[in-house]
Motif scaffolding. Structure first.
Motif, PDB file in Angstrom:
ATOM      1  N   CYS A   1     -50.176 -25.324  21.112  1.00 37.75           N
ATOM      2  CA  CYS A   1     -49.911 -24.799  22.438  1.00 37.75           C
ATOM      3  C   CYS A   1     -49.445 -25.965  23.309  1.00 37.75           C
ATOM      4  CB  CYS A   1     -51.173 -24.165  23.023  1.00 37.75           C
ATOM      5  SG  CYS A   1     -51.007 -23.660  24.746  1.00 37.75           S
ATOM      6  N   ASN A   2     -48.285 -25.830  23.943  1.00 31.51           N
ATOM      7  CA  ASN A   2     -47.706 -26.892  24.759  1.00 31.51           C
ATOM      8  C   ASN A   2     -47.789 -26.517  26.232  1.00 31.51           C
ATOM      9  OD1 ASN A   2     -45.542 -26.815  22.110  1.00 31.51           O
ATOM     10  ND2 ASN A   2     -46.614 -28.715  22.572  1.00 31.51           N
ATOM     11  N   VAL A   3     -48.435 -27.365  27.028  1.00 26.97           N
ATOM     12  CA  VAL A   3     -48.546 -27.177  28.478  1.00 26.97           C
ATOM     13  C   VAL A   3     -48.192 -28.492  29.163  1.00 26.97           C
ATOM     14  CG1 VAL A   3     -50.288 -25.354  28.331  1.00 26.97           C
ATOM     15  CG2 VAL A   3     -51.010 -27.737  28.448  1.00 26.97           C
ATOM     16  N   GLY A   4     -48.028 -28.442  30.472  1.00 22.14           N
ATOM     17  CA  GLY A   4     -47.735 -29.633  31.253  1.00 22.14           C
ATOM     18  C   GLY A   4     -48.983 -30.457  31.549  1.00 22.14           C
ATOM     19  N   PRO A   5     -48.807 -31.713  31.963  1.00 22.63           N
ATOM     20  CA  PRO A   5     -49.964 -32.591  32.228  1.00 22.63           C
ATOM     21  C   PRO A   5     -50.817 -32.094  33.390  1.00 22.63           C
ATOM     22  CG  PRO A   5     -47.907 -33.626  32.916  1.00 22.63           C
ATOM     23  CD  PRO A   5     -47.525 -32.426  32.138  1.00 22.63           C
ATOM     24  N   LYS A   6     -50.208 -31.449  34.386  1.00 21.94           N
ATOM     25  CA  LYS A   6     -50.993 -30.963  35.525  1.00 21.94           C
ATOM     26  C   LYS A   6     -51.992 -29.905  35.074  1.00 21.94           C
ATOM     27  CE  LYS A   6     -50.495 -28.716  40.022  1.00 21.94           C
ATOM     28  NZ  LYS A   6     -49.552 -28.117  41.004  1.00 21.94           N
ATOM     29  N   THR A   7     -51.545 -29.023  34.198  1.00 23.22           N
ATOM     30  CA  THR A   7     -52.441 -27.974  33.699  1.00 23.22           C
ATOM     31  C   THR A   7     -53.566 -28.581  32.870  1.00 23.22           C
ATOM     32  OG1 THR A   7     -50.569 -26.449  33.629  1.00 23.22           O
ATOM     33  CG2 THR A   7     -52.530 -25.829  32.388  1.00 23.22           C
ATOM     34  N   MET A   8     -53.264 -29.604  32.069  1.00 26.73           N
ATOM     35  CA  MET A   8     -54.307 -30.239  31.262  1.00 26.73           C
ATOM     36  C   MET A   8     -55.334 -30.929  32.158  1.00 26.73           C
ATOM     37  SD  MET A   8     -52.046 -31.817  28.109  1.00 26.73           S
ATOM     38  CE  MET A   8     -53.511 -32.420  27.289  1.00 26.73           C
ATOM     39  N   THR A   9     -54.855 -31.501  33.256  1.00 30.02           N
ATOM     40  CA  THR A   9     -55.782 -32.169  34.178  1.00 30.02           C
ATOM     41  C   THR A   9     -56.678 -31.152  34.871  1.00 30.02           C
ATOM     42  OG1 THR A   9     -54.149 -33.919  34.541  1.00 30.02           O
ATOM     43  CG2 THR A   9     -55.936 -33.707  36.156  1.00 30.02           C
ATOM     44  N   GLU A  10     -56.102 -30.061  35.320  1.00 26.87           N
ATOM     45  CA  GLU A  10     -56.897 -29.044  36.009  1.00 26.87           C
ATOM     46  C   GLU A  10     -57.933 -28.422  35.081  1.00 26.87           C
ATOM     47  OE1 GLU A  10     -54.034 -26.317  37.428  1.00 26.87           O
ATOM     48  OE2 GLU A  10     -53.557 -27.457  39.244  1.00 26.87           O
ATOM     49  N   LEU A  11     -57.574 -28.241  33.823  1.00 30.75           N
ATOM     50  CA  LEU A  11     -58.511 -27.652  32.866  1.00 30.75           C
ATOM     51  C   LEU A  11     -59.466 -28.679  32.269  1.00 30.75           C
ATOM     52  CD1 LEU A  11     -56.082 -25.277  30.927  1.00 30.75           C
ATOM     53  CD2 LEU A  11     -57.806 -24.622  32.586  1.00 30.75           C
ATOM     54  N   LYS A  12     -59.248 -29.976  32.566  1.00 36.05           N
ATOM     55  CA  LYS A  12     -60.073 -31.064  32.033  1.00 36.05           C
ATOM     56  C   LYS A  12     -60.132 -30.980  30.512  1.00 36.05           C
ATOM     57  CE  LYS A  12     -62.972 -31.261  36.177  1.00 36.05           C
ATOM     58  NZ  LYS A  12     -64.352 -31.175  36.718  1.00 36.05           N
ATOM     59  N   ILE A  13     -58.939 -30.941  29.919  1.00 33.49           N
ATOM     60  CA  ILE A  13     -58.841 -30.799  28.477  1.00 33.49           C
ATOM     61  C   ILE A  13     -58.025 -31.944  27.918  1.00 33.49           C
ATOM     62  CG2 ILE A  13     -56.771 -29.342  28.573  1.00 33.49           C
ATOM     63  CD1 ILE A  13     -57.977 -27.743  26.269  1.00 33.49           C
TER      64      ILE A  13
ATOM     65  N   LEU B   1     -53.902 -10.097  28.373  1.00 28.00           N
ATOM     66  CA  LEU B   1     -54.258  -8.680  28.412  1.00 28.00           C
ATOM     67  C   LEU B   1     -55.530  -8.480  27.586  1.00 28.00           C
ATOM     68  CD1 LEU B   1     -50.650  -7.209  27.987  1.00 28.00           C
ATOM     69  CD2 LEU B   1     -51.887  -7.668  30.105  1.00 28.00           C
ATOM     70  N   ASP B   2     -55.508  -7.606  26.576  1.00 29.09           N
ATOM     71  CA  ASP B   2     -56.680  -7.441  25.704  1.00 29.09           C
ATOM     72  C   ASP B   2     -56.493  -8.196  24.386  1.00 29.09           C
ATOM     73  OD1 ASP B   2     -54.627  -5.889  24.827  1.00 29.09           O
ATOM     74  OD2 ASP B   2     -55.856  -4.191  24.226  1.00 29.09           O
ATOM     75  N   TYR B   3     -55.757  -9.258  24.452  1.00 27.09           N
ATOM     76  CA  TYR B   3     -55.310  -9.979  23.266  1.00 27.09           C
ATOM     77  C   TYR B   3     -55.714 -11.435  23.419  1.00 27.09           C
ATOM     78  CZ  TYR B   3     -51.864 -11.538  19.759  1.00 27.09           C
ATOM     79  OH  TYR B   3     -51.245 -12.082  18.683  1.00 27.09           O
ATOM     80  N   LYS B   4     -56.332 -12.039  22.377  1.00 25.41           N
ATOM     81  CA  LYS B   4     -56.770 -13.425  22.403  1.00 25.41           C
ATOM     82  C   LYS B   4     -55.987 -14.224  21.368  1.00 25.41           C
ATOM     83  CE  LYS B   4     -61.570 -12.447  23.770  1.00 25.41           C
ATOM     84  NZ  LYS B   4     -61.472 -10.978  23.784  1.00 25.41           N
ATOM     85  N   VAL B   5     -55.631 -15.443  21.752  1.00 20.49           N
ATOM     86  CA  VAL B   5     -54.920 -16.354  20.861  1.00 20.49           C
ATOM     87  C   VAL B   5     -55.654 -17.691  20.868  1.00 20.49           C
ATOM     88  CG1 VAL B   5     -52.767 -17.570  20.396  1.00 20.49           C
ATOM     89  CG2 VAL B   5     -52.697 -15.236  21.264  1.00 20.49           C
ATOM     90  N   LEU B   6     -55.948 -18.201  19.681  1.00 27.50           N
ATOM     91  CA  LEU B   6     -56.612 -19.501  19.544  1.00 27.50           C
ATOM     92  C   LEU B   6     -55.565 -20.535  19.157  1.00 27.50           C
ATOM     93  CD1 LEU B   6     -59.264 -21.113  19.498  1.00 27.50           C
ATOM     94  CD2 LEU B   6     -59.488 -20.507  17.080  1.00 27.50           C
ATOM     95  N   CYS B   7     -55.483 -21.622  19.929  1.00 28.22           N
ATOM     96  CA  CYS B   7     -54.468 -22.631  19.642  1.00 28.22           C
ATOM     97  C   CYS B   7     -54.980 -24.007  20.071  1.00 28.22           C
ATOM     98  CB  CYS B   7     -53.153 -22.310  20.347  1.00 28.22           C
ATOM     99  SG  CYS B   7     -53.323 -22.039  22.107  1.00 28.22           S
ATOM    100  N   GLN B   8     -54.225 -25.040  19.661  1.00 26.83           N
ATOM    101  CA  GLN B   8     -54.560 -26.441  19.929  1.00 26.83           C
ATOM    102  C   GLN B   8     -53.597 -26.998  20.976  1.00 26.83           C
ATOM    103  OE1 GLN B   8     -54.262 -28.960  16.479  1.00 26.83           O
ATOM    104  NE2 GLN B   8     -55.995 -30.226  17.110  1.00 26.83           N
ATOM    105  N   VAL B   9     -54.154 -27.648  21.993  1.00 27.71           N
ATOM    106  CA  VAL B   9     -53.371 -28.062  23.158  1.00 27.71           C
ATOM    107  C   VAL B   9     -52.667 -29.381  22.885  1.00 27.71           C
ATOM    108  CG1 VAL B   9     -53.460 -28.639  25.607  1.00 27.71           C
ATOM    109  CG2 VAL B   9     -54.958 -26.858  24.684  1.00 27.71           C
ATOM    110  N   TRP B  10     -51.359 -29.395  23.213  1.00 27.25           N
ATOM    111  CA  TRP B  10     -50.537 -30.606  23.154  1.00 27.25           C
ATOM    112  C   TRP B  10     -49.631 -30.601  24.381  1.00 27.25           C
ATOM    113  CZ3 TRP B  10     -51.243 -34.285  19.440  1.00 27.25           C
ATOM    114  CH2 TRP B  10     -52.022 -33.912  18.337  1.00 27.25           C
ATOM    115  N   PRO B  11     -49.304 -31.792  24.899  1.00 28.40           N
ATOM    116  CA  PRO B  11     -48.424 -31.831  26.078  1.00 28.40           C
ATOM    117  C   PRO B  11     -46.984 -31.508  25.694  1.00 28.40           C
ATOM    118  CG  PRO B  11     -48.930 -34.061  25.368  1.00 28.40           C
ATOM    119  CD  PRO B  11     -49.759 -33.160  24.504  1.00 28.40           C
ATOM    120  N   ARG B  12     -46.238 -30.998  26.652  1.00 22.31           N
ATOM    121  CA  ARG B  12     -44.829 -30.721  26.456  1.00 22.31           C
ATOM    122  C   ARG B  12     -44.056 -32.033  26.360  1.00 22.31           C
ATOM    123  NH1 ARG B  12     -42.401 -26.097  27.704  1.00 22.31           N
ATOM    124  NH2 ARG B  12     -40.700 -27.251  28.715  1.00 22.31           N
ATOM    125  N   GLN B  13     -43.010 -32.017  25.559  1.00 26.38           N
ATOM    126  CA  GLN B  13     -42.218 -33.249  25.395  1.00 26.38           C
ATOM    127  C   GLN B  13     -41.513 -33.642  26.681  1.00 26.38           C
ATOM    128  OE1 GLN B  13     -39.586 -32.772  22.066  1.00 26.38           O
ATOM    129  NE2 GLN B  13     -41.226 -32.887  20.532  1.00 26.38           N
TER     130      GLN B  13
END
Length: 790
Positions: free
Chosen positions: A25-37, A48-60
């Protein structure tokens, strides 16, 4: 624990092709900071009613406000195999991203393989096929995180493409953790309402619990919930036949029981046969395969047989995984009775189906269910034990069952306080489930049209009141009565609309209304219900009106036999017409069958062999057989056979209603005639026509009431004395008095013009001079003699 962040939205964009199957899962650094991850941590996405399990990595490109994720490990959805790309190009709130603080190592992983088609995997290096496949799956899932009941899209992982081409998905049934420390961490996650997360490592042991076809898995996971009403007995019987052989195979084997191969559902159209099968299969987790007659019929030789063979082959393969139901709707169209006519295709299909049912291997796991509303049209070779072993009869619902069906269909409606569901159920005699659904829909339309004065002024909750249901009952004809020439629709008549005849009305209420409205009281007192009533009297004495009032009072289905429709130039048509009317009456019970002018329909039989009334005699014989119940079909006589076996003289009402069949106890024959001496004595004996009611001429008080009823809507002048008119009409009947009032109104129009304001006494006197009574002294003496004889 989840970290609270602001409500900023993240734009979901498709993942790059090289990241498919990586669980990244690719997100920006601001989101990683806010989530403290941290980088490489695990995160759960709530979509929605759907769950996805993934591993966080920053966007290039380190761009914030965007989200890319790979959904190779996700939760079950209502439609498991739905297109996950539908969840892209959407906006989600950042608080739907939940960090996972602790991920534990998995020691044992139990899996279910979802396969396109079962294919044996070859053994390599001395290992068996399951061990060989488990090693490859573990290699594929290495360093992937999973949770219980998650679905793994194995096709997106290229590592197994060359080994497991037939595996569509993998379901994680359960897993064990490596150490007690991991168990404690896992319990912390569970307390925070997060799913249990485990990481697959090289030490993980992968166990393949079972294989399941993709079709069965999709049907079980996305199964639709059905709401049934009034079909509890048939539903419980089907559940037992489907689930018991699969749940208790050892008990069946020890008792030497053979599981049933087929079940035949029979009942009128719209009663809920197809819906019942779908509901039972959904609750029993049985895979449902439908065979439609139009798909089977093919003019080319051998194609139709091949379609049936493929369907049974597919059902046998799926039966190795679990309960499977092969459903054939409208069986009478697919397998009609074989004959020597030009039905070669139908004969071949019947023969092929017989062979396939005899060759069913997975007995107890595969059940063939057929549904029809014309059971007698199905080939008799199918209706023997060993093929269709059981026959489940679903009859027209009774009052209690109709009330349950109404509750289902009015669940989403807002009902007014004046709606009496018991009364509505009593109004819908002969209605099946489909009719009640249309009836409730029509009532909703009536409520909408009633309030459609100002389009923008509709209330938030639209109330459906009792008047809406009463209007709907006049528009919806029961399916069991559609196409019947005998079904009569008339304006409701109350007892108050009939002037005088108090003694006759009381006898009609006791003989007609009470047995149909209060059958429990009659059984409690040991009183058998009457089978027939004969009304006799001079013409115009309101015999027909009395019958209509009785039918209106007990809300019964009203069928009338007409001589013009009854007699046909073709031999047997008249007898068939009588049998059809009684069959429709049983389906719409409680019902009243009315024979007006019965002496002309079924007159007295003659001893003269040269008499030309043989058709009338055959019709009378058929009528007598139908009244005695001799001509009832096997399904209709099931109740009588049950009573004989159990030795019950008067079975309980609830037990009778559970059989879903109707006997002649709920049918009343009313005959009317002005020549009772011409009616055959066999029809007038007790047990057929139980009671004969004489309708006498109205007395003075009755004539006054009749005149008041017919003149209540007329503008009368003050000089009219209805009592005086009643005294001058001593030999007049109801029809004569009605004609007298009509003639007086016409005379006023002739004398005073079309704009005459009032009807005067002189107009009635002129009408009396012009109108003559129907009854004379000779006729009156005849009816008095008949009354003394009875």
């Amino acid at each position: 624990m989840a970290t609270t962040v602001n409500d900023d939205y993240l734009r979901v964009i498709p993942v790059k092709p090289k990241c498919v199957g990586t669980q990244k899962c690719n997100v920006g650094p601001k989101t990683m900071t806010e989530l403290k991850i941290n980088i490489g941590s695990w995160m759960l996405l709530q979509l929605l009613d759907y769950k996805v399990l993934c591993q966080v990595w920053p966007r290039q490109d380190l761009q914030d406000g965007y989200l890319q994720y790979d959904a190779c490990v996700s939760s079950k959805h209502d439609s498991v195999m739905f297109d996950k790309s539908l969840l892209t190009n959407m906006n989600i709130k950042s608080h739907n991203l939940i960090p996972i603080q602790q991920v534990s190592r998995v020691s044992n992983l139990n899996l279910t393989l979802i396969v396109e088609k079962y294919v044996d995997m070859p053994a390599e290096n001395g290992h068996d096929k399951d061990s060989f496949l488990s090693d490859h799956i573990k290699y594929c899932l290495l360093n992937h995180a999973v949770f219980k009941n998650c679905i793994i899209d194995i096709k997106s992982m290229s590592a197994l493409t060359h080994k497991c081409t037939k595996i569509s998905n993998i379901v994680v049934e359960d897993f064990d953790l490596s150490s007690q420390k991991d168990v404690t961490s896992l319990e912390m996650n569970q307390q925070s309402d997060l799913p249990l997360i485990g990481l697959v490592t090289m030490t993980t042991k992968v166990n393949i619990c079972k294989r399941m076809s993709k079709e069965r898995f999709e049907q079980q996971t996305s199964k639709e919930r059905y709401q049934l009403g009034g079909l509890e007995d048939a539903e419980s019987m089907l559940k037992e036949l489907i689930s018991y052989p699969f749940d208790f195979p050892l008990s069946f084997a020890s008792l030497g029981l053979e599981c049933p191969k087929g079940i035949l559902l029979q009942g009128p159209p719209g009663v809920g046969k197809t819906l019942l099968v779908k509901s039972v299969c959904s609750e029993c987790n049985a895979f449902l395969i439908n065979i439609n007659a139009p798909e089977v019929f093919n003019p080319e030789p051998g194609v139709s047989e091949e379609i049936l063979q493929n369907a049974f082959r597919k059902a046998n393969n799926l039966a190795t995984e679990g309960p499977t139901v092969l459903f054939m709707d409208e069986l009478d169209a697919l397998c009609p009775k074989r004959s020597h006519g030009k039905q070669g295709l139908e004969n071949r299909i019947v023969a092929q189906l017989l062979t396939l049912m005899d060759g069913i291997e997975n007995r107890g796991k595969l059940i063939v269910i057929g549904a029809t509303n014309r059971a007698n049209a199905v080939d008799s070779a199918l209706r023997r034990p060993g093929r269709f072993d059981r026959e489940v009869i679903i009859g027209v619902p009774n009052v209690a069952q109709r009330k349950e069906i109404l509750k289902v269909h009015t669940k989403m409606l807002t009902l007014a306080e004046d709606v009496n569901m018991q009364k509505v159920a009593e109004m819908t005699n002969g209605y099946v489930g489909a009719d009640i659904a249309a009836f409730c829909r029509e009532a909703s339309f009536n409520a909408l049209s009633r309030l459609a004065v100002h389009v923008n002024d509709f209330p938030e909750s639209l109330l459906v009141n009792m008047s809406d249901f009463k209007r709907a009952i006049n528009k919806i004809v029961p399916s069991t009565q559609r196409g019947s020439d005998a079904l009569v629709e008339f304006k409701a008549v109350s007892w108050d609309d009939i002037g005088g005849l108090e003694d006759v009305k009381k006898q009609m209420q006791q003989t007609v209304e009470w047995p149909l409205k209060y059958p429990a009281s009659f059984r409690r007192l040991g009183i058998p219900s009457p089978k027939g009533v004969l009304l006799y009297g001079p013409p115009g004495c309101c015999k027909t009106t009395l019958v209509k009032a009785a039918a209106s009072a007990c809300s019964a289905t009203f069928l009338a036999i007409s001589g013009a429709q009854l007699y046909s130039p073709y031999v047997g048509d008249s007898e068939k017409y009588i049998a059809e009317i009684f069959q429709r009456a049983r389906l719409g019970a409680p019902a009243i069958i009315f024979l007006d002018e019965v002496d002309s329909i079924v007159g007295k039989r003659s001893t003269d062999s040269k008499s030309g009334h043989k058709v009338q005699e055959r019709v009378l014989a058929t009528l007598l057989n139908e009244m005695d119940g001799i001509s009832q079909s096997l399904s209709e006589n099931k109740e009588l056979r049950k009573d004989r076996i159990e030795g019950e003289k008067y079975p309980d009402r609830q037990e009778k209603e559970s059989i879903h069949s109707v006997s002649n106890d709920d049918i009343l024959l009313i005959a009317a005639t002005n020549r009772p001496d011409l009616v055959d004595r066999a029809l007038l004996r007790p047990g057929r026509i139980d009671k004969a009611i004489y309708v006498p001429p109205p007395d003075l008080q009755a004539r006054l009431q009749i005149l008041s009823i017919f003149t209540k809507n007329m503008p009368l002048s003050g000089d009219i004395d209805l009592s005086d008119i009643a005294q001058k009409t001593s030999s007049y009947f109801g029809a004569d008095l009605q004609n007298l009032c009509r003639e007086a109104a016409l005379i006023s129009l002739q004398e005073d013009g079309l704009k005459t304001p009032l009807i005067k006494n002189c107009h009635f006197m002129s009408s009396l001079e012009a109108s003559k009574p129907t009854l004379n002294e000779t006729q009156m003496k005849y009816y008095l003699d008949m009354l003394n004889k009875t």
